[in-house]
Design a protein around this motif. Structure first.
Motif, short mmCIF file in Angstrom:
data_model
loop_
_atom_site.label_atom_id
_atom_site.label_comp_id
_atom_site.label_asym_id
_atom_site.label_seq_id
_atom_site.Cartn_x
_atom_site.Cartn_y
_atom_site.Cartn_z
N LYS A 50 0.82 -1.21 0.00
CA LYS A 50 0.00 0.00 0.00
C LYS A 50 0.86 1.26 0.00
O LYS A 50 0.66 2.17 -0.81
N SER A 51 1.81 1.30 0.92
CA SER A 51 2.65 2.50 1.02
C SER A 51 3.45 2.68 -0.26
O SER A 51 3.63 3.80 -0.74
N THR A 52 3.95 1.59 -0.78
CA THR A 52 4.72 1.66 -2.02
C THR A 52 3.88 2.26 -3.14
O THR A 52 4.33 3.14 -3.87
N TYR A 92 1.26 11.09 5.16
CA TYR A 92 1.81 9.76 5.37
C TYR A 92 1.60 9.28 6.78
O TYR A 92 1.63 10.07 7.71
N GLN A 93 1.50 7.98 6.93
CA GLN A 93 1.32 7.43 8.27
C GLN A 93 2.55 7.76 9.12
O GLN A 93 2.43 8.15 10.26
N ASP A 94 3.71 7.66 8.53
CA ASP A 94 4.92 7.86 9.34
C ASP A 94 5.51 9.25 9.18
O ASP A 94 6.40 9.62 9.90
N LEU A 176 -4.01 9.57 1.79
CA LEU A 176 -3.86 9.37 3.22
C LEU A 176 -3.37 7.96 3.48
O LEU A 176 -4.06 6.99 3.17
N ASP A 177 -2.17 7.84 4.03
CA ASP A 177 -1.61 6.51 4.30
C ASP A 177 -1.91 6.11 5.74
O ASP A 177 -1.31 6.62 6.67
N GLU A 178 -2.84 5.20 5.90
CA GLU A 178 -3.23 4.68 7.21
C GLU A 178 -3.38 5.79 8.25
O GLU A 178 -2.74 5.75 9.30
N PRO A 179 -4.23 6.76 7.97
CA PRO A 179 -4.34 7.88 8.92
C PRO A 179 -4.98 7.44 10.24
O PRO A 179 -4.84 8.13 11.23
MG LIG Z 1 2.39 1.10 5.04
#
Ligand SMILES: [Mg+2]
Ligand SMILES: Nc1ncnc2c1ncn2[C@@H]1O[C@H](COP(=O)(O)OP(=O)(O)O)[C@@H](O)[C@H]1O
Lengths: 289, 339
Positions: A50-52, A92-94, A176-179
């Motif tokens: 997903k993040s990729t 991003y989540q991170d 939105l990455d895993e918000p």
């Molecule tokens: Mg991820």
């Protein structure tokens, strides 16, 4: 920025996208389209890619296969600058925010307002604080001190600041990455509310999550990734929460696991949920809007 | 923002990065004031300030670099490299000393750019990259000086064209208010004011905090991370050049083995001043106070007639105390205010 695209051309379109990190193939043959005023959910277990996928869309990574189009035009961005300039913003989540920096500095980071010219060009701090406050309030986020470090906010507030920021800077596509990954129930609700608010404003939203319940609350289209490939891609009308949850959990594998467990003495498989009933969480809620 | 929402004054004061150093500096000042009568004289203050200034100028650049998330272990010997270069270029080619000064500037900026470039290219920690440069420069300083002058020190450039002029810029002594002040003190405070303005009031300053705090976040919102990192290393190069020129024009000649170990003092000044070793947090007032603390301790020990061997011990103790104090202060400041 390009003028209003024809309605049939998605804001962002990925066709047969793939990405390898050296010998690791993180993604392969993935299709995804993002339309204005729609929330497109991307689901998948940890490591599904997903993040990729979204790092390709935002220009942090370059795809190694397939085609990436913005407004119908093929692109191969080498940094986040081009996608950003074309209205693609990510939370991003991170890396949503820089935690030690004050809220207002985070809000303007990379797009600082200045006044004066030449060597006297300096931050227009008053205007930055005031505008940030207005933009946050417009999204329903009221903070009483914008000078506090972002790290002193709650997780939901932090994500919300990042979302408000993207909306303010004229994002057309919000990623939105895993918000909601690190948030409690209430805080997740806050974030989901902002996702809906962004859609109301006509943005295309890509909402990445591994929580099908969260996805189903706001999603218009669902893509489930599995080991870097598309396991399911369906509009809301064609998929139920149960099916979504099943695909998320890897339905076929679950059935096989159940079969294996049945041969181990001491495990009462009768108590396990039926694979084709879907939910790994034993949820019985079948309500749909 | 509403006025009622502004946090209380003590809370704001406590959340300043340099708070720990300020408290420490006051304590050390009071200590030497009490035990060393000669410390109380204005001339002593001027000596302390001079001691602080050369360390302080480097401390400023090193602090900015640290806020930007990196260190430079080559900063100590880079000062010497710069001074050796200026001295030898001017002497060997019998040029006006300003030519040597300019060549040294170019070299110092190039060393900074090299460090920065290597860092962003290899993505290795700056500790490793600059450790390499540190050792290389140390070797080059000795080897090239010996090869060129046949000696461990450079020849005096006292009688060369432009020397007096350059000395006025880098190493003059100015009578102010009944005492003599070295010009480096004024440069130091001037640079500090400029650096503070840049850090807090310009987009570039905002970027320094951001690349140190979270490089990937910064990059994702369009901050030119590579440019910021390389330019910060070049800024350290600039400071090394400036301090190198001061030393050269103060002593006329340069020892090729000098500067080793000073890089740690610069880092210590920044850390005592509340800059976070891991980046993203700090101020300019902090390293200014940090350098002043060093100056006070190194001179105070002399005025108090203590054995100077205690100097390093004192520094170490101060570093630890200030770091603990900073840690405590920062915890108070970044504690979540609401749940
Ligand atoms: Mg991820
Ligand atoms: N920078 C990287 N270098 C090498 N492998 C990576 C990198 N980023 C991700 N991967 C690998 O790619 C796969 C997909 O990761 P990711 O996109 O982060 O998944 P998700 O976000 O769905 O959890 C994983 O196997 C991960 O180990």
């Amino acid at each position: 920025m390009t003028e209003q695209a024809a309605p049939l051309v998605p804001l962002v379109q990925l066709t047969g996208i793939g990405k390898s990190y050296g010998t690791i193939r993180a993604l392969h043959g993935v299709d995804l389209a993002v339309n204005a005023g729609e929330v497109s959910c991307v689901l998948g277990d940890n490591g599904a890619g997903k993040s990729t996928l979204i790092k390709i869309v935002t220009g942090l990574h370059r795809h190694t296969e397939g085609e990436f189009r913005i407004d119908g035009e093929p692109v191969r961005p080498s940094s986040p600058r081009e996608p950003l300039a074309r209205g693609i913003a990510a939370v991003y989540q991170d890396l949503a925010t820089v935690t030690l920096m004050p809220v207002w500095r985070n809000f303007w980071l990379g797009s600082e307002l200045t006044r004066g010219r030449g060597p006297f060009k300096r931050l227009d701090i008053d205007r930055m604080k005031r505008t940030a406050d207005e933009a946050l309030r417009a999204m329903g986020i009221a903070l009483d001190d914008l000078s506090q470090p972002v790290g002193s906010l709650s997780g939901g507030q932090r994500q919300s600041v990042a979302i408000a920021r993207a909306v303010h800077f004229g994002a057309r596509v919000l990623i939105l990455d895993e918000p909601t990954a690190a948030l409690g129930v209430k805080q997740s609700g806050v974030v989901l509310k902002y996702i809906a608010a962004a859609r109301e404003r006509g943005l295309g939203v890509v909402f990445i999550t591994h929580n099908p319940h969260h996805a189903y609350m706001v999603g218009d289209h669902f893509t489930v990734l599995r080991l870097g490939t598309v396991e399911l891609s369906a509009p809301r009308a064609e998929v139920t929460l149960e099916e979504l949850t099943l695909h998320m959990a890897g339905g076929a594998e679950l059935a096989a696991l159940k079969h294996e467990l049945a041969r181990v003495t001491g495990v009462d498989t009768g108590q396990l949920p039926e694979a084709n009933e879907g939910s790994t969480e034993g949820s019985t809620s079948t309500e749909r809007k | 923002m509403t006025a009622a929402a502004v946090p209380s004054l003590p809370r704001r004061a406590l959340s300043r990065p340099e708070m720990g150093a300020l408290i420490g500096a006051l304590a050390v000042y009071v200590l030497f004031w009490a035990v060393a009568p000669s410390f109380r004289q204005l001339d002593s203050l001027s000596t302390v300030l001079y001691q602080s200034s050369t360390l302080g100028i480097m401390g400023l650049a090193v602090a900015l670099l640290m806020i930007g998330g990196e260190f430079d272990l080559s900063a100590g010997v880079a000062v010497t490299s710069s001074a050796l270069t200026a001295s030898m270029v001017a002497f060997q080619f019998t040029l006006n000393v300003w030519s040597g000064v300019l060549v040294a500037l170019a070299l110092s900026l190039a060393i900074g750019a090299f460090n920065g470039f290597l860092l962003v290219r290899t993505k290795l920690p700056s500790f490793l990259v600059t450790l390499g440069t540190f050792l290389m420069l140390q070797g080059l300083n000795l080897a090239i000086t010996k090869a060129v002058t046949g000696n461990v020190a450079t020849d005096s450039i006292r009688d060369m064209d432009g020397f007096d002029q350059a000395r006025n810029v880098f190493s003059a002594t100015i009578g102010i208010g009944g005492t003599d002040i070295r010009v480096t003190v004024l440069w130091w405070l001037g640079f500090a004011a400029l650096a503070s303005w840049v850090l807090l009031r310009t987009p570039y300053g905002n970027w320094i905090f951001a690349v140190g705090g979270n490089q990937d976040s910064a990059r994702a919102v369009g901050v030119p991370v590579t440019f910021v990192k390389i330019s910060l290393f070049m800024l350290v190069g600039f400071a090394a050049w400036f301090v190198g020129m001061h030393q050269l024009f103060a002593f006329n000649t340069m020892q090729s083995g000098g500067g080793v170990g000073n890089e740690l003092l610069y880092i210590a000044a920044a850390v005592i001043g509340g800059c976070l070793l891991t980046g993203g947090y700090g101020s300019i007032a902090g390293p200014v106070i940090g350098a002043f603390l060093f100056g006070m301790v190194s001179q105070g020990i002399v005025y108090a007639d203590w054995d100077p061997d205690w100097f390093m011990f004192f520094l170490g103790a101060m570093l630890l105390l200030a770091t603990l104090l900073n840690l405590y202060v920062r915890k108070q400041a970044t504690r979540r205010r609401r749940t």
